[in-house]
Structures are given as C-alpha cells and as structure tokens.
Motif scaffolding. Structure first.
Motif, mmCIF file in Angstrom:
data_model
loop_
_atom_site.group_PDB
_atom_site.id
_atom_site.type_symbol
_atom_site.label_atom_id
_atom_site.label_comp_id
_atom_site.label_asym_id
_atom_site.label_seq_id
_atom_site.Cartn_x
_atom_site.Cartn_y
_atom_site.Cartn_z
ATOM 1 N N PHE A 1 -92.547 32.600 -25.861
ATOM 2 C CA PHE A 1 -92.607 33.895 -25.192
ATOM 3 C C PHE A 1 -91.235 34.390 -24.779
ATOM 4 N N GLY A 2 -91.088 35.717 -24.790
ATOM 5 C CA GLY A 2 -89.953 36.350 -24.153
ATOM 6 C C GLY A 2 -90.197 36.464 -22.658
ATOM 7 N N GLU A 3 -89.217 37.043 -21.951
ATOM 8 C CA GLU A 3 -89.320 37.172 -20.499
ATOM 9 C C GLU A 3 -90.210 38.333 -20.075
ATOM 10 N N GLY A 4 -90.577 39.181 -21.011
ATOM 11 C CA GLY A 4 -91.505 40.260 -20.702
ATOM 12 C C GLY A 4 -90.827 41.552 -20.287
ATOM 13 N N SER A 5 -91.589 42.628 -20.394
ATOM 14 C CA SER A 5 -91.163 43.951 -19.924
ATOM 15 C C SER A 5 -92.173 44.417 -18.888
ATOM 16 N N ARG A 6 -91.692 44.601 -17.667
ATOM 17 C CA ARG A 6 -92.587 45.011 -16.578
ATOM 18 C C ARG A 6 -92.631 46.531 -16.518
ATOM 19 N N LEU B 1 -95.688 37.405 -34.957
ATOM 20 C CA LEU B 1 -95.266 38.036 -33.714
ATOM 21 C C LEU B 1 -96.483 38.606 -33.003
ATOM 22 N N TYR B 2 -96.522 38.431 -31.691
ATOM 23 C CA TYR B 2 -97.646 38.868 -30.877
ATOM 24 C C TYR B 2 -97.140 39.757 -29.740
ATOM 25 N N TRP B 3 -97.932 40.757 -29.400
ATOM 26 C CA TRP B 3 -97.768 41.501 -28.152
ATOM 27 C C TRP B 3 -98.993 41.228 -27.280
ATOM 28 N N TYR B 4 -98.705 40.775 -26.060
ATOM 29 C CA TYR B 4 -99.748 40.546 -25.065
ATOM 30 C C TYR B 4 -99.507 41.468 -23.874
ATOM 31 N N ARG B 5 -100.568 41.846 -23.195
ATOM 32 C CA ARG B 5 -100.467 42.585 -21.935
ATOM 33 C C ARG B 5 -101.021 41.710 -20.828
ATOM 34 N N GLN B 6 -100.289 41.653 -19.719
ATOM 35 C CA GLN B 6 -100.717 40.836 -18.594
ATOM 36 C C GLN B 6 -100.741 41.679 -17.327
ATOM 37 N N ILE B 7 -101.946 41.941 -16.853
ATOM 38 C CA ILE B 7 -102.101 42.645 -15.587
ATOM 39 C C ILE B 7 -101.860 41.646 -14.460
ATOM 40 N N LEU B 8 -101.264 42.108 -13.384
ATOM 41 C CA LEU B 8 -100.894 41.231 -12.274
ATOM 42 C C LEU B 8 -102.081 40.399 -11.798
ATOM 43 N N GLY C 1 -103.193 53.016 -15.389
ATOM 44 C CA GLY C 1 -103.755 51.705 -15.700
ATOM 45 C C GLY C 1 -102.931 50.893 -16.680
ATOM 46 N N ASP C 2 -101.870 51.485 -17.232
ATOM 47 C CA ASP C 2 -101.015 50.749 -18.168
ATOM 48 C C ASP C 2 -99.976 49.903 -17.444
ATOM 49 N N SER C 3 -99.876 50.044 -16.129
ATOM 50 C CA SER C 3 -98.933 49.236 -15.366
ATOM 51 C C SER C 3 -99.269 47.763 -15.557
ATOM 52 N N ALA C 4 -98.316 47.012 -16.076
ATOM 53 C CA ALA C 4 -98.564 45.614 -16.439
ATOM 54 C C ALA C 4 -97.261 45.006 -16.945
ATOM 55 N N MET C 5 -97.321 43.713 -17.250
ATOM 56 C CA MET C 5 -96.226 43.038 -17.950
ATOM 57 C C MET C 5 -96.595 43.013 -19.427
ATOM 58 N N PRO D 1 -86.889 46.965 -22.429
ATOM 59 C CA PRO D 1 -86.165 46.624 -21.202
ATOM 60 C C PRO D 1 -86.927 45.588 -20.387
ATOM 61 N N ARG D 2 -86.300 44.971 -19.419
ATOM 62 C CA ARG D 2 -87.003 44.039 -18.538
ATOM 63 C C ARG D 2 -87.889 44.779 -17.558
ATOM 64 N N TYR D 3 -87.438 45.918 -17.138
ATOM 65 C CA TYR D 3 -88.208 46.729 -16.194
ATOM 66 C C TYR D 3 -88.177 48.188 -16.643
ATOM 67 N N LYS D 4 -89.331 48.863 -16.497
ATOM 68 C CA LYS D 4 -89.412 50.273 -16.845
ATOM 69 C C LYS D 4 -90.340 50.954 -15.859
ATOM 70 N N ILE D 5 -89.841 52.017 -15.236
ATOM 71 C CA ILE D 5 -90.668 52.842 -14.359
ATOM 72 C C ILE D 5 -90.771 54.209 -15.009
ATOM 73 N N THR D 6 -91.973 54.703 -15.146
ATOM 74 C CA THR D 6 -92.181 55.983 -15.786
ATOM 75 C C THR D 6 -93.297 56.736 -15.083
ATOM 76 N N GLU D 7 -93.350 58.019 -15.325
ATOM 77 C CA GLU D 7 -94.442 58.813 -14.771
ATOM 78 C C GLU D 7 -95.554 58.908 -15.795
ATOM 79 N N LYS D 8 -96.772 59.066 -15.289
ATOM 80 C CA LYS D 8 -97.898 59.179 -16.220
ATOM 81 C C LYS D 8 -97.699 60.385 -17.128
ATOM 82 N N SER D 9 -98.200 60.246 -18.331
ATOM 83 C CA SER D 9 -98.109 61.216 -19.427
ATOM 84 C C SER D 9 -96.790 61.135 -20.181
#
Lengths: 116, 111
Positions: free
Chosen positions: A107-112, A32-39, A85-89, A8-16
């Motif tokens: 790049f895709g538009e990312g999943s926040r 294909l690559y997966w990158y993580r981008q912290i704000l 700490g996993d909160s990121a794009m 999804p473009r955006y995902k909000i979840t609780e820890k665990s």
C-alpha cells in the motif's frame, strides 16, 4: 526499499468540484488497486487493474468516479463532481503478477480527501 | 461490502500483555491475511495463512485459522507501545482476485 507513491497526501475541496488522485506502484507490479477507506472502517475495493486493463470495477460509482492506467504503470482516480460522502482515505496498492495466490498487497500512504 | 467482522472493535492493554484479535468471514477463501495500519497511514502486510494451514508464527505474531468456523485470530505477544495501531484481516475469496477487508480492531498499548 521500493514504495507505492501517492499524491496528494491531503486534499480539501468543495462539493461539486473535480478532484484527482495519482498513484505510482512498485516497479514491475502488474496489478494495481484503488481502495476507499471511510474513517473507522476497513478499506473497500473501488477498482482493480491488471496491466492497463480493468479487472474489477463493480464497486466503482461510475456516474462520478473514473480510473485509468493508460500505459499499465501509474494510475489516476478522478471524482467529478465530489460529494460530501466522498470524504475518505483513498488508498492505492499494488502486487506483482507472479504472486500467484499469495496476494500480499503493498500500500501507499493514501490520499485523504475532505469534501466541504 | 466488507467480508469480515472483527472482534473486539477496540482493545486497550498494558505493555507486556498479549493482545488477541478475532476475525470472522463469510465465504470460502484461498488465504487470509492480516494487515496493520498506523493512524493516518497506509496498510502494511503482517502475515498470511493459507486455507489448508491451521496455525502460523512470525516473530511475536501467531495466527490461527479455522475454516470450519470461518474464523481467524491474531495474537500479539509481549505487546509494545509501538504496536498501537489498527489491525485488519483480509480474505482472498476463491474466484476473486482482490482482497476483501474486515472492519478492523483498534489496539491501544499503554506504556
């Protein structure tokens, strides 16, 4: 114009909780690559696939992260359990196998992801 | 870990002015690339310069590379409000296939 699709473009979840991201690269792109981008920071590589094979997953936290690209086309990145700490794009990118050393990534538009 | 450090971290200029961003890296490279990222969006490739090149132009963009100093610069001439974005350098290290990105420069162009 061909694009890298992510959802999804955006995902909000609780820890665990478990969370999954999907990526469909540009047709014909073998890498294909997966990158993580912290704000506020630059993207950091998590995993790289060449077709269905993992080429580099040295930075993937394997205790909680997994990635697969079963048929060498689309890919799924999973986190279980999610931590604050996993909160990121989470960015997916692809490149054609014949790019040689050009290495331009698409790049895709990312999943926040926000972990509460 | 991030290969490159970019300078400045943030830059604010007026429309029509030139913007210069610098990137330093640590290891031997095959090429260096610059990407742009609008807020909350994915990255878009701007320009690539190979290790045996010293300067490259593309439209309003000019990139230089100094391998002896392990540094590169990106110049955007006659900036526009639409150039407001974050700009990242990325290197393809010799012996590694993936790109390693710098920390980025946030450019704000005031109309």
């Amino acid at each position: 114009e061909a694009e890298v699709a992510q959802s999804p473009r955006y995902k909000i979840t609780e820890k665990s909780q478990a969370v999954a991201f999907w990526c469909d690269p540009i047709s014909g792109h073998a890498t294909l690559y997966w990158y993580r981008q912290i704000l506020g920071q630059g993207p950091e590589l998590l995993v790289q696939f060449q077709d269905e094979s993992v080429v580099d997953d040295s930075q993937l936290p394997k205790d909680r992260f997994s990635a697969e690209r079963l048929k060498g086309v689309d890919s799924t990145l999973k986190i279980q359990p999610a931590e604050l700490g996993d909160s990121a794009m989470y960015l997916c990118a692809s490149s054609p196998k014949t790019s040689g050393d050009t290495g331009e990534l698409f790049f895709g538009e990312g999943s926040r992801l926000t972990v509460l | 870990s991030q290969q490159g450090e970019e300078d400045p971290q943030a830059l604010s200029i007026q429309e029509g002015e030139n913007a210069t961003m610098n990137c330093s890296y640590k290891t031997s490279i095959n090429n260096l690339q610059w990407y742009r990222q609008n807020s909350g969006r994915g990255l878009v490739h701007l320009i690539l310069i190979r290790s045996n090149e010293r300067e490259k132009h593309s439209g309003r963009l000019r990139v230089t590379l100094d391998t002896s100093k392990k540094s590169s610069s990106l110049l955007i001439t006659a900036s526009r409000a639409a150039d407001t974005a974050s700009y990242f350098c990325a290197t393809r290290d010799t012996g590694r296939r993936a790109l390693t990105f710098g920390s980025g420069t946030r450019l704000q162009v005031q109309p």
